[in-house]
Scaffold this motif. Structure first.
Motif, PDB file in Angstrom:
ATOM      1  N   ARG A 107       0.842  -1.194   0.000  1.00 44.47           N
ATOM      2  CA  ARG A 107       0.000   0.000   0.000  1.00 44.47           C
ATOM      3  C   ARG A 107       0.880   1.249   0.000  1.00 44.47           C
ATOM      4  O   ARG A 107       1.818   1.371   0.775  1.00 44.47           O
ATOM      5  N   GLY A 108       0.578   2.164  -0.926  1.00 48.64           N
ATOM      6  CA  GLY A 108       1.357   3.376  -1.050  1.00 48.64           C
ATOM      7  C   GLY A 108       2.585   3.241  -1.928  1.00 48.64           C
ATOM      8  O   GLY A 108       3.290   4.229  -2.157  1.00 48.64           O
ATOM      9  N   LEU A 109       2.840   2.042  -2.436  1.00 45.10           N
ATOM     10  CA  LEU A 109       4.028   1.802  -3.255  1.00 45.10           C
ATOM     11  C   LEU A 109       3.708   1.550  -4.725  1.00 45.10           C
ATOM     12  O   LEU A 109       4.556   1.765  -5.600  1.00 45.10           O
ATOM     13  N   LEU A 110       2.504   1.087  -5.016  1.00 41.52           N
ATOM     14  CA  LEU A 110       2.190   0.621  -6.357  1.00 41.52           C
ATOM     15  C   LEU A 110       2.025   1.748  -7.372  1.00 41.52           C
ATOM     16  O   LEU A 110       1.930   1.497  -8.574  1.00 41.52           O
ATOM     17  N   GLY A 111       2.020   2.974  -6.907  1.00 37.92           N
ATOM     18  CA  GLY A 111       1.961   4.100  -7.827  1.00 37.92           C
ATOM     19  C   GLY A 111       3.183   4.203  -8.714  1.00 37.92           C
ATOM     20  O   GLY A 111       3.157   4.895  -9.743  1.00 37.92           O
ATOM     21  N   SER A 112       4.245   3.503  -8.361  1.00 38.15           N
ATOM     22  CA  SER A 112       5.471   3.548  -9.163  1.00 38.15           C
ATOM     23  C   SER A 112       5.490   2.473 -10.252  1.00 38.15           C
ATOM     24  O   SER A 112       6.447   2.407 -11.030  1.00 38.15           O
ATOM     25  N   VAL A 113       4.472   1.609 -10.301  1.00 35.27           N
ATOM     26  CA  VAL A 113       4.417   0.580 -11.340  1.00 35.27           C
ATOM     27  C   VAL A 113       4.122   1.249 -12.683  1.00 35.27           C
ATOM     28  O   VAL A 113       3.128   1.963 -12.826  1.00 35.27           O
ATOM     29  N   THR A 114       4.967   1.028 -13.642  1.00 37.13           N
ATOM     30  CA  THR A 114       4.812   1.667 -14.951  1.00 37.13           C
ATOM     31  C   THR A 114       4.341   0.697 -16.035  1.00 37.13           C
ATOM     32  O   THR A 114       3.949   1.126 -17.118  1.00 37.13           O
ATOM     33  N   SER A 115       4.385  -0.602 -15.776  1.00 42.21           N
ATOM     34  CA  SER A 115       3.963  -1.578 -16.772  1.00 42.21           C
ATOM     35  C   SER A 115       2.444  -1.603 -16.891  1.00 42.21           C
ATOM     36  O   SER A 115       1.736  -1.446 -15.882  1.00 42.21           O
ATOM     37  N   PRO A 116       1.913  -1.788 -18.107  1.00 42.36           N
ATOM     38  CA  PRO A 116       0.463  -1.989 -18.245  1.00 42.36           C
ATOM     39  C   PRO A 116       0.012  -3.133 -17.346  1.00 42.36           C
ATOM     40  O   PRO A 116       0.642  -4.199 -17.319  1.00 42.36           O
ATOM     41  N   THR A 117      -1.065  -2.913 -16.603  1.00 43.89           N
ATOM     42  CA  THR A 117      -1.479  -3.867 -15.573  1.00 43.89           C
ATOM     43  C   THR A 117      -2.956  -4.202 -15.702  1.00 43.89           C
ATOM     44  O   THR A 117      -3.794  -3.321 -15.893  1.00 43.89           O
ATOM     45  N   LEU A 118      -3.258  -5.493 -15.565  1.00 38.88           N
ATOM     46  CA  LEU A 118      -4.635  -5.984 -15.516  1.00 38.88           C
ATOM     47  C   LEU A 118      -4.845  -6.660 -14.175  1.00 38.88           C
ATOM     48  O   LEU A 118      -4.058  -7.523 -13.777  1.00 38.88           O
ATOM     49  N   VAL A 119      -5.904  -6.283 -13.482  1.00 40.38           N
ATOM     50  CA  VAL A 119      -6.260  -6.891 -12.206  1.00 40.38           C
ATOM     51  C   VAL A 119      -7.496  -7.759 -12.443  1.00 40.38           C
ATOM     52  O   VAL A 119      -8.517  -7.278 -12.932  1.00 40.38           O
ATOM     53  N   VAL A 120      -7.383  -9.047 -12.129  1.00 39.65           N
ATOM     54  CA  VAL A 120      -8.451 -10.013 -12.359  1.00 39.65           C
ATOM     55  C   VAL A 120      -9.024 -10.465 -11.021  1.00 39.65           C
ATOM     56  O   VAL A 120      -8.270 -10.810 -10.100  1.00 39.65           O
ATOM     57  N   HIS A 121     -10.359 -10.478 -10.936  1.00 37.91           N
ATOM     58  CA  HIS A 121     -11.004 -10.857  -9.677  1.00 37.91           C
ATOM     59  C   HIS A 121     -12.291 -11.620  -9.972  1.00 37.91           C
ATOM     60  O   HIS A 121     -13.111 -11.185 -10.782  1.00 37.91           O
ATOM     61  N   GLY A 122     -12.454 -12.767  -9.327  1.00 36.39           N
ATOM     62  CA  GLY A 122     -13.710 -13.502  -9.414  1.00 36.39           C
ATOM     63  C   GLY A 122     -14.712 -12.941  -8.410  1.00 36.39           C
ATOM     64  O   GLY A 122     -14.403 -12.801  -7.232  1.00 36.39           O
ATOM     65  N   ARG A 123     -15.880 -12.608  -8.866  1.00 28.86           N
ATOM     66  CA  ARG A 123     -16.867 -11.987  -7.984  1.00 28.86           C
ATOM     67  C   ARG A 123     -17.335 -12.918  -6.875  1.00 28.86           C
ATOM     68  O   ARG A 123     -17.885 -12.460  -5.879  1.00 28.86           O
ATOM     69  N   ARG A 124     -17.115 -14.220  -7.045  1.00 28.29           N
ATOM     70  CA  ARG A 124     -17.484 -15.167  -5.989  1.00 28.29           C
ATOM     71  C   ARG A 124     -16.311 -15.459  -5.068  1.00 28.29           C
ATOM     72  O   ARG A 124     -16.372 -16.386  -4.253  1.00 28.29           O
ATOM     73  N   ASP A 125     -15.242 -14.699  -5.167  1.00 25.43           N
ATOM     74  CA  ASP A 125     -14.056 -14.901  -4.340  1.00 25.43           C
ATOM     75  C   ASP A 125     -14.397 -14.611  -2.878  1.00 25.43           C
ATOM     76  O   ASP A 125     -14.748 -13.483  -2.525  1.00 25.43           O
ATOM     77  N   ALA A 126     -14.300 -15.642  -2.041  1.00 24.92           N
ATOM     78  CA  ALA A 126     -14.615 -15.481  -0.615  1.00 24.92           C
ATOM     79  C   ALA A 126     -13.397 -15.105   0.209  1.00 24.92           C
ATOM     80  O   ALA A 126     -13.504 -14.917   1.420  1.00 24.92           O
ATOM     81  N   THR A 127     -12.237 -14.985  -0.427  1.00 23.14           N
ATOM     82  CA  THR A 127     -10.990 -14.717   0.291  1.00 23.14           C
ATOM     83  C   THR A 127     -10.566 -13.259   0.202  1.00 23.14           C
ATOM     84  O   THR A 127     -10.101 -12.682   1.187  1.00 23.14           O
ATOM     85  N   ILE A 128     -10.717 -12.660  -0.960  1.00 29.26           N
ATOM     86  CA  ILE A 128     -10.264 -11.293  -1.195  1.00 29.26           C
ATOM     87  C   ILE A 128     -11.472 -10.383  -1.401  1.00 29.26           C
ATOM     88  O   ILE A 128     -12.328 -10.664  -2.233  1.00 29.26           O
ATOM     89  N   ARG A 129     -11.541  -9.297  -0.658  1.00 25.81           N
ATOM     90  CA  ARG A 129     -12.643  -8.341  -0.795  1.00 25.81           C
ATOM     91  C   ARG A 129     -12.518  -7.589  -2.121  1.00 25.81           C
ATOM     92  O   ARG A 129     -11.431  -7.135  -2.488  1.00 25.81           O
TER      93      ARG A 129
END
Length: 258
Positions: A190-212
């Motif tokens: 947290r607070g560090l990812l603003g320096s990521v310069t590579s194109p990024t895709l975040v994938v999330h399953g809506r039924r994921d019971a582990t990650i909000r």
């Protein structure tokens, strides 16, 4: 094909298939590179797909010493270099997504495009964990590894037994998982990812019971220009629940045709 290479003082087991731009798939906490058997089949027509076993998983062999997520990110960089690639796409899911984040921060020159699946900027949310896992993490936090081993043996007796008593010391399987859990101590991007310069895709399953989903969206918001893909009919293991359709979406992002 499967092979082994020397990385960071250990021996990393890996598999490389297909042809095209390299993409490295980074597995989760408790399973090795076999996690991606289904997904790999749908990617090798377009990419050179690399899977590998992290420390304390599969056939990879490292000294039985503590390590961190940063160390695992450095192992990934060493593997990419050992395979002769200047850069690679990296897809990390769950625990592997933590490694992928650390890799993006520590080795940006090695990263082409980044995919983060079913993962978070900090390790575990105690409110969403089973009591046994919560107790295990608490034991690790206080440094009580004897209690952690005992709890792990209760939770997963098979994991606490050696795969081969003649080749694997009696402590092997349970100690390995304890070290893998312990590696997340102190991980927080947290607070560090603003320096990521590579194109990024975040994938999330809506039924994921582990990650909000709120945590996923907060992570994506911090990464400049990141796209979010929410899979309506998938959970934490989306790469195996929807391998063919997930591979198509991944390929579109990695080739810039999304």
């Amino acid at each position: 094909m499967g092979a082994v290479t020397v990385t960071n003082g250990g021996r990393t087991s890996f598999r490389i298939d297909g042809a095209g731009p390299p993409v490295v798939l980074v597995h989760g906490l408790q399973i090795g590179q076999d996690l991606f058997d289904a997904l790999r089949r749908h990617l090798i027509g377009t990419f050179t797909v690399v899977t590998y076993d992290q420390r304390d998983r599969g056939a990879s062999v490292f000294a039985p010493e503590p390590y961190t997520i940063d160390d695992l990110a450095d192992d990934l960089a060493a593997l990419i270099s050992a395979l002769g690639f200047d850069q690679a796409h990296v897809l990390g899911t769950s625990y592997g997504g933590m490694i992928a984040q650390a890799f993006a921060l520590r080795h940006p020159n090695r990263l082409d495009r980044l995919i983060l699946g079913s993962t978070n900027r900090f390790p575990f949310d105690p409110d969403r964990l089973p009591d046994g896992v919560r107790a295990l993490l608490g034991a690790l936090e206080t440094g009580d590894h004897a209690r952690a081993r005992a709890l792990l043996a209760q939770m997963a007796p098979a994991a606490a037994r050696s795969r081969d008593p003649e080749e694997d010391p009696p402590e092997s399987a349970s100690e390995q998982l304890v070290r893998r859990f312990a590696a997340t101590r102190g991980f927080d991007t947290r607070g560090l990812l603003g320096s990521v310069t590579s194109p990024t895709l975040v994938v999330h399953g809506r039924r994921d019971a582990t990650i909000r989903v709120a945590d996923v969206l907060a992570m994506a918001e911090e990464i400049p220009g990141a796209s979010v893909l929410q899979l309506a009919d998938a959970g934490h293991a989306w790469e195996n629940e929807r391998p063919e359709s997930a591979a198509a979406l991944i390929a579109a992002f990695l080739t810039g045709s999304d």
